[in-house]
Motif scaffolding. Structure first.
Motif, PDB file in Angstrom:
ATOM      1  N   ASP A  98       1.223  -1.191  -0.156  1.00 35.10           N
ATOM      2  CA  ASP A  98       0.313   0.287   0.544  1.00 35.10           C
ATOM      3  C   ASP A  98       0.966   1.314   0.066  1.00 35.10           C
ATOM      4  OD1 ASP A  98       1.433   0.064   2.492  1.00 35.10           O
ATOM      5  OD2 ASP A  98      -0.882  -0.317   3.359  1.00 35.10           O
ATOM      6  N   VAL A  99       2.198   1.196  -0.347  1.00 30.66           N
ATOM      7  CA  VAL A  99       3.234   1.835  -0.304  1.00 30.66           C
ATOM      8  C   VAL A  99       2.749   3.614  -1.771  1.00 30.66           C
ATOM      9  CG1 VAL A  99       4.738   1.653   1.709  1.00 30.66           C
ATOM     10  CG2 VAL A  99       5.328   1.089  -1.103  1.00 30.66           C
ATOM     11  N   GLY A 100       2.500   2.603  -2.755  1.00 31.87           N
ATOM     12  CA  GLY A 100       2.157   3.129  -3.923  1.00 31.87           C
ATOM     13  C   GLY A 100       3.532   3.698  -4.572  1.00 31.87           C
ATOM     14  N   THR A 101       3.276   4.150  -5.670  1.00 28.84           N
ATOM     15  CA  THR A 101       5.342   3.808  -6.832  1.00 28.84           C
ATOM     16  C   THR A 101       6.620   5.122  -5.659  1.00 28.84           C
ATOM     17  OG1 THR A 101       4.028   3.575  -8.393  1.00 28.84           O
ATOM     18  CG2 THR A 101       6.203   4.443  -8.270  1.00 28.84           C
ATOM     19  N   TRP A 102       5.654   6.110  -5.432  1.00 28.20           N
ATOM     20  CA  TRP A 102       6.655   7.588  -4.546  1.00 28.20           C
ATOM     21  C   TRP A 102       6.810   7.110  -3.626  1.00 28.20           C
ATOM     22  CZ3 TRP A 102       9.142   8.910  -8.819  1.00 28.20           C
ATOM     23  CH2 TRP A 102       8.949   9.187 -10.105  1.00 28.20           C
ATOM     24  N   GLY A 103       5.738   6.422  -2.703  1.00 27.59           N
ATOM     25  CA  GLY A 103       6.410   6.380  -1.447  1.00 27.59           C
ATOM     26  C   GLY A 103       6.523   5.363  -1.310  1.00 27.59           C
ATOM     27  N   GLY A 104       6.118   3.982  -2.062  1.00 27.15           N
ATOM     28  CA  GLY A 104       7.519   3.295  -2.224  1.00 27.15           C
ATOM     29  C   GLY A 104       8.912   3.454  -1.964  1.00 27.15           C
ATOM     30  N   LEU A 105       9.257   4.101  -3.460  1.00 29.19           N
ATOM     31  CA  LEU A 105      10.784   5.280  -3.399  1.00 29.19           C
ATOM     32  C   LEU A 105      11.473   6.082  -2.333  1.00 29.19           C
ATOM     33  CD1 LEU A 105      13.129   5.562  -5.314  1.00 29.19           C
ATOM     34  CD2 LEU A 105      11.780   7.717  -6.108  1.00 29.19           C
ATOM     35  N   ALA A 106      10.089   6.727  -1.076  1.00 27.45           N
ATOM     36  CA  ALA A 106      10.709   7.494  -0.442  1.00 27.45           C
ATOM     37  C   ALA A 106      11.079   6.695   0.286  1.00 27.45           C
ATOM     38  CB  ALA A 106       9.618   8.661  -0.285  1.00 27.45           C
ATOM     39  N   VAL A 107      10.774   5.331   0.742  1.00 34.80           N
ATOM     40  CA  VAL A 107      10.610   4.730   1.844  1.00 34.80           C
ATOM     41  C   VAL A 107      12.429   4.143   1.714  1.00 34.80           C
ATOM     42  CG1 VAL A 107      10.412   2.060   2.268  1.00 34.80           C
ATOM     43  CG2 VAL A 107       8.351   3.618   2.678  1.00 34.80           C
TER      44      VAL A 107
END
Length: 263
Positions: A233-242
Motif C-alpha cells: 500500500d505504499v504506492g510508487t513514489w511512497g515506495g521510493l521514499a521508503v
C-alpha cells in the motif's frame, strides 16, 4: 596510492573519488559481478517474456496485467549480483587490510568514505541504466505484440529509469552496511537472504506483512511497476521514499562507523 592530503575540500574529494574509481576498475570482482547483473537482468527478462508469449488469455487479457513490471521480474535475481558488487567494493579493503593504506593516503575519513560510496553509486548507475533499457526491449520483444508494452506507454520510461535507481540504491545500502560491519562474509550473510528471500516472504504473511512491506527491497520495487500492487500500500513514489530513507540511514551509519572506529 599517492597521498591526497592537501588542497581544498573539493579537490581532495575529486582526487579520492578518482582513486576509488581506479580501485573498482582494477578489481576482478567488479567485472564479474557487473557482467552478472547485465546477463541475469536481460536474460531472465527475455526468458520471462518468452514464457508468456502467446498466452494472452492467461496474462494480457486480465485488467491487472503489467507487462513492464513482469518484464523486470528477473531483477530479483540480478540484484543479488549488484548487492555482491556493493559488498565487495567496500569489504575487499577490510579483508586484505589495505584500508589502512587508503586512510593514510586520505586521512579525512569522511572524505574517504564519501568518495568510496560515490564511486560505488556512479559505477552501479552507469551499468544499470543502459541495462534497464536493454532488459525492457528484450522482455517486451519476447512477449509479442498482443501482450507487451512500448517505451512510449504511460509509466514505461519512469519504471525503466526507476529500475536503475532501485538497483543503485540497494547497492549503496549494501556498501554502507559493509562499511558498518567491516566484514564481507557477515554483510553477504545478512543482505542476500534479506533482499532475496526474507523480504518477499514476510511482506505477504498475515500479521507481519503490514510492517515487512516497508523493507527496502519490497517498498522500493514498486517503482518498477506501472500497475500498482494492491498488496503493497505504499504506492510508487511512497515506495521510493521508503527506499531513500533506508539508504540515507545506511549511509549515515556507514560514515559514522568509519569515522569512529579504528581500521
Amino acid at each position: 596510492m599517492s597521498a591526497v592530503r592537501g588542497g581544498p575540500g573539493g579537490r581532495l574529494f575529486a582526487a579520492a573519488l578518482s582513486a576509488e574509481l581506479l580501485k573498482l576498475r582494477t578489481l576482478r570482482s567488479t567485472w564479474w559481478t557487473l557482467a552478472a547483473v547485465v546477463g541475469l537482468s536481460v536474460g531472465i527478462g527475455y526468458l520471462y517474456g518468452s514464457v508468456i508469449k502467446g498466452n494472452y488469455d492467461d496474462f494480457g487479457a486480465t485488467p491487472d496485467w503489467d507487462p513492464v513490471g513482469y518484464g523486470f521480474a528477473g531483477t530479483n535475481v540480478a540484484q543479488l549480483a549488484l548487492v555482491c558488487f556493493g559488498v565487495l567494493a567496500v569489504g575487499a579493503e577490510y579483508t586484505t587490510g589495505t584500508v589502512r593504506a587508503s586512510l593514510t593516503a586520505v586521512p579525512r575519513r569522511g572524505v574517504f568514505g564519501a568518495a568510496k560510496l560515490t564511486a560505488v553509486a556512479v559505477t552501479a548507475f552507469a551499468v544499470t541504466l543502459p541495462t534497464a533499457f536493454v532488459t525492457f526491449a528484450a522482455a517486451q520483444g519476447a512477449m509479442g505484440e498482443r501482450q507487451n508494452a512500448a517505451l512510449g506507454d504511460p509509466g514505461a520510461v519512469r519504471a525503466t529509469v526507476g529500475l536503475a535507481v532501485y538497483l543503485t540504491l540497494l547497492c549503496l545500502i549494501s556498501a554502507a552496511v559493509t562499511m558498518m560491519l567491516r566484514s564481507t562474509v557477515l554483510a553477504l550473510g545478512i543482505l542476500v537472504p534479506l533482499f532475496f528471500i526474507v523480504s518477499d516472504i514476510l511482506a505477504h504473511l498475515p500479521g507481519v506483512g503490514s510492517v515487512a512491506r516497508y523493507l527496502p527491497s519490497v517498498a522500493g520495487a514498486q517503482i518498477l511497476r506501472v500497475v500498482p500492487d494492491d498488496r503493497i500500500d505504499v504506492g510508487t513514489w511512497g515506495g521510493l521514499a521508503v527506499l531513500l530513507l533506508w539508504t540515507a540511514a545506511a549511509l549515515c551509519g556507514g560514515l559514522v562507523t568509519l569515522r569512529r572506529r579504528d581500521a
